[in-house]
Design a protein around this motif. Structure first.
Motif, short mmCIF file in Angstrom:
data_model
loop_
_atom_site.label_atom_id
_atom_site.label_comp_id
_atom_site.label_asym_id
_atom_site.label_seq_id
_atom_site.Cartn_x
_atom_site.Cartn_y
_atom_site.Cartn_z
N UNK A 339 -5.35 29.36 -43.51
CA UNK A 339 -5.48 30.71 -44.04
C UNK A 339 -5.62 31.69 -42.88
N UNK A 340 -5.80 32.96 -43.20
CA UNK A 340 -5.88 33.97 -42.15
C UNK A 340 -7.15 33.84 -41.32
N UNK A 341 -8.23 33.39 -41.94
CA UNK A 341 -9.47 33.18 -41.18
C UNK A 341 -9.25 32.14 -40.09
N UNK A 342 -8.55 31.08 -40.44
CA UNK A 342 -8.26 30.04 -39.44
C UNK A 342 -7.29 30.56 -38.38
N UNK A 343 -6.32 31.38 -38.79
CA UNK A 343 -5.37 31.95 -37.83
C UNK A 343 -6.09 32.77 -36.76
N UNK A 344 -7.16 33.44 -37.15
CA UNK A 344 -7.90 34.27 -36.21
C UNK A 344 -8.60 33.45 -35.13
N UNK A 345 -8.67 32.13 -35.34
CA UNK A 345 -9.28 31.24 -34.35
C UNK A 345 -8.23 30.35 -33.68
N UNK A 346 -6.96 30.55 -34.01
CA UNK A 346 -5.91 29.69 -33.46
C UNK A 346 -5.79 29.89 -31.95
N UNK A 347 -5.35 28.83 -31.27
CA UNK A 347 -5.21 28.89 -29.81
C UNK A 347 -4.06 29.84 -29.44
N UNK A 348 -4.40 30.85 -28.64
CA UNK A 348 -3.43 31.84 -28.20
C UNK A 348 -3.55 32.00 -26.69
N UNK A 349 -2.41 32.01 -26.01
CA UNK A 349 -2.40 32.11 -24.55
C UNK A 349 -1.81 33.45 -24.14
N UNK A 350 -2.35 34.04 -23.06
CA UNK A 350 -1.77 35.27 -22.56
C UNK A 350 -0.61 34.94 -21.61
N UNK A 351 -0.05 35.96 -20.96
CA UNK A 351 1.13 35.77 -20.12
C UNK A 351 0.86 34.86 -18.92
N UNK A 352 -0.40 34.67 -18.57
CA UNK A 352 -0.76 33.79 -17.46
C UNK A 352 -1.16 32.39 -17.92
N UNK A 353 -1.03 32.14 -19.22
CA UNK A 353 -1.40 30.84 -19.75
C UNK A 353 -2.88 30.68 -19.98
N UNK A 354 -3.62 31.78 -19.95
CA UNK A 354 -5.07 31.73 -20.14
C UNK A 354 -5.40 31.91 -21.63
N UNK A 355 -6.29 31.11 -22.16
CA UNK A 355 -6.66 31.18 -23.57
C UNK A 355 -7.34 32.52 -23.86
N UNK A 356 -6.96 33.11 -24.97
CA UNK A 356 -7.53 34.39 -25.40
C UNK A 356 -8.72 34.12 -26.30
N UNK A 357 -9.83 34.74 -26.00
CA UNK A 357 -11.03 34.59 -26.81
C UNK A 357 -10.85 35.27 -28.16
N UNK A 358 -11.38 34.66 -29.21
CA UNK A 358 -11.34 35.29 -30.53
C UNK A 358 -12.13 36.58 -30.54
#
Length: 361
Positions: A339-358
């Motif tokens: 769901x969308x709540x889970x999407x908000x915690x999904x692993x996302x990387x920035x252009x440098x490959x660094x994980x973005x904090x929720x």
């Protein structure tokens, strides 16, 4: 006080301006792109074992005390041009069928002339169940009739809320634009206290900074639409309308002006962790929508990208958004988000490959 003749002439000028805007946006090949939205700089971490049924993924979202089938808003795009009547009808019918929200374009022409161009309660009859938002410019609130116009804007379409759009750059480069923006914040505060429905503030493509967003919330505004740079450049649109080469050169210097959408979402969300936040400005597809939600948005708006469909039929608009909805659903599937709540915690990387904090509150 304007005479009846002056009011009529001013109204005709507004209608001509709105028609120009429609034509330019529909034929956007000659319009240079604004600064990138910044969403392309992010990438989801792919989940090869989602453990989900794609068809069971829940995309529902709550907005203005109503449930949407998907977190989309058809953003403000037109109001006042004669052909806007059918466009607004198609948008309303599609929003109702899809179960998503609809914001009408500026109601200034309808309020200041005898031409409503479909911005009446008939629109509510086409869309009885979805959040419907009226729209007025911040500049109009400073005028003597400003609060009355705002009330009429809500009443004329039976709106659930009123958008007040901020467009100082567009007004500054536009021939005959509103130059005096003193006391606009105070006018918004007065409106919030007297209107009786929630007030939503949006930019028109240059973004809202965190300090401005904080000031607006302090005035009692309910929802912020960052409307960042990355979509239509209204400075470039006004350059196309310019009556002289000098005026065109002034406007074109600002074609890339603004806070990129991805940056605006994160900055405002950090400043206001609990405020309902809409992301618009350069949302190309459902993948961009998913990134915007992951970066902190509650809802995602799209305007210019759907305008061509809206000139055709409600079915064309429905098909357009069904594609975005399915793309968003697949992002959820391929990130293991039920769901969308889970999407908000999904692993996302920035252009440098660094994980973005929720960031979502």
């Amino acid at each position: 006080m304007l005479s009846d003749k002056e009011t009529h002439m001013k109204g005709e000028g507004l209608v001509e301006r709105k028609n120009d805007h429609l034509s330019i946006v529909l034929d956007a090949q000659g319009i240079p792109a604004s600064t990138p939205s910044g969403l392309a700089d992010y990438r989801f971490m792919h989940c090869a074992l989602p453990q989900l049924n794609l068809d069971d993924i829940d995309l529902r979202a709550q907005f203005l005390d109503k449930w949407l089938n998907a977190p989309f808003l058809i953003s403000s795009m037109t109001g006042g041009a004669a052909r806007a009547r059918l466009i607004n009808q198609h948008l309303a019918q599609a929003a109702q069928a899809l179960g998503i929200a609809l914001a009408v374009g500026s109601q200034r022409v309808a309020l200041q002339t005898d031409n409503d161009h479909g911005l009446t309660r008939e629109l509510r009859r086409f869309a009885p169940d979805i959040p419907l938002l009226g729209n007025i410019g911040a500049g109009q609130l400073r005028e003597a009739q400003g609060i009355d116009w705002a009330r009429r804007a809500v009443d004329m379409i039976d709106a659930d809320a009123l958008i007040v759009h901020l467009n100082p750059l567009q007004e500054a480069v536009q021939s005959g634009g509103d130059r005096d923006w003193r006391n606009v914040r105070q006018a918004i505060g007065t409106l919030v206290k007297t209107l009786g429905v929630p007030v939503v503030i949006k930019e028109v493509g240059a973004g809202i900074s965190p300090n401005v967003a904080r000031a607006l919330i302090e005035e009692g505004v309910t929802v912020i639409d960052v409307a960042g740079a990355g979509g239509t450049s209204w400075a470039a649109v006004e350059a196309e309308r310019a009556a002289s080469d000098a005026q065109k050169r002034i406007a074109m210097a600002f074609a890339g002006w603004g806070i990129p959408t991805a940056q605006a979402i994160q900055a405002v969300r950090r400043e206001l962790p609990d405020t309902p936040l809409i992301a618009s400005g350069g949302i190309r597809d459902g993948v961009d929508a998913a990134k915007a939600i992951r970066l902190g948005a509650d809802l995602v708006g799209q305007a210019a990208a759907v305008l061509a469909s809206a000139t055709q039929s409600s079915e064309a608009v429905i098909e357009h958004f069904e594609v975005l909805i399915q793309q968003l659903r697949i992002v959820c599937f391929c990130t293991g988000s039920a769901n969308l709540s889970a999407l908000r915690q999904a692993a996302l990387l920035d252009e440098h490959g660094v994980a973005v904090k929720g960031l979502h509150g």
